[in-house]
Write a protein that holds these residues in place. Sequence first.
Motif, PDB file in Angstrom:
ATOM      1  N   CYS A   5       0.864  -1.179   0.000  1.00 60.23           N
ATOM      2  CA  CYS A   5       0.000   0.000   0.000  1.00 60.23           C
ATOM      3  C   CYS A   5       0.905   1.235   0.000  1.00 60.23           C
ATOM      4  O   CYS A   5       1.855   1.304   0.791  1.00 60.23           O
ATOM      5  N   PRO A 129     -10.075  -2.954  -2.003  1.00 59.05           N
ATOM      6  CA  PRO A 129      -9.680  -1.741  -2.721  1.00 59.05           C
ATOM      7  C   PRO A 129      -8.559  -2.024  -3.723  1.00 59.05           C
ATOM      8  O   PRO A 129      -7.599  -2.727  -3.415  1.00 59.05           O
ATOM      9  N   GLU A 130      -8.729  -1.496  -4.907  1.00 65.36           N
ATOM     10  CA  GLU A 130      -7.705  -1.669  -5.946  1.00 65.36           C
ATOM     11  C   GLU A 130      -6.754  -0.482  -6.007  1.00 65.36           C
ATOM     12  O   GLU A 130      -5.604  -0.629  -6.423  1.00 65.36           O
ATOM     13  N   THR A 131      -7.228   0.691  -5.605  1.00 68.50           N
ATOM     14  CA  THR A 131      -6.390   1.895  -5.612  1.00 68.50           C
ATOM     15  C   THR A 131      -6.609   2.629  -4.288  1.00 68.50           C
ATOM     16  O   THR A 131      -7.631   2.424  -3.618  1.00 68.50           O
ATOM     17  N   LEU A 176      -4.624  -2.835  -0.140  1.00 65.86           N
ATOM     18  CA  LEU A 176      -4.985  -2.916  -1.554  1.00 65.86           C
ATOM     19  C   LEU A 176      -4.897  -4.369  -2.012  1.00 65.86           C
ATOM     20  O   LEU A 176      -4.082  -5.143  -1.508  1.00 65.86           O
ATOM     21  N   HIS A 182      -2.609  -8.120   1.691  1.00 66.22           N
ATOM     22  CA  HIS A 182      -4.068  -8.222   1.599  1.00 66.22           C
ATOM     23  C   HIS A 182      -4.561  -9.634   1.926  1.00 66.22           C
ATOM     24  O   HIS A 182      -5.394  -9.813   2.810  1.00 66.22           O
TER      25      HIS A 182
END
Length: 192
Positions: A5, A129-131, A176, A182
């Motif tokens: 992240c 979350p991807e971004t 992320l 993750h």
Amino acid sequence: MNERCPWCGTDPLYVAYHDNEWGVPERDPRALWEKLVLDGFQAGLSWITILRKRDAFRAEFDGFDPERVARWDEKRREKALANPGIIRHRGKIEATIRGARLFLEIEEGEGFSPYIWSFTGGDAIQNRPETPADVPTATDASTAMSKSLKKRGFNFCGPVITYAFMQACGLVNDHLTSCPRHQPVRAMSVGG
């Protein structure tokens, strides 16, 4: 592509915090209280500032022993206010003493950990979350926690602070999806 992240940057202390602590589900009541206190001290500052001072906070606040902090008198408050190793903010120090007393009340009743985890139904919320833009700064759950804590008498616990607390203590997994932490953090959660 497995990248950490981006919020932790390259500072070794911040990277170690990200890799070993942030998002790991915490159930120990005293550890939860310590983190809530430190997040309150963060208000208006960056987390790395608090992280760099965390050992000094632990030393000054009697290892975050709520029974000891709850008994602080004016002389003990003044000692903390004179310590350059911590954030010397009278309101935040007073809030910590009051918070220690409130922690003990909650712990004697329903228990602090069950109380805190009740805002997520007892299990970690698994976001994907991807971004960084996909990560909120507050949610309905953090707003509910904030309102409940304030109603009980806690301070420095607005919805943004409580959401940061929830992320740090693993009530929410906001690593992320591309971050190597993750999936391991997800696996640590009940029901993963």
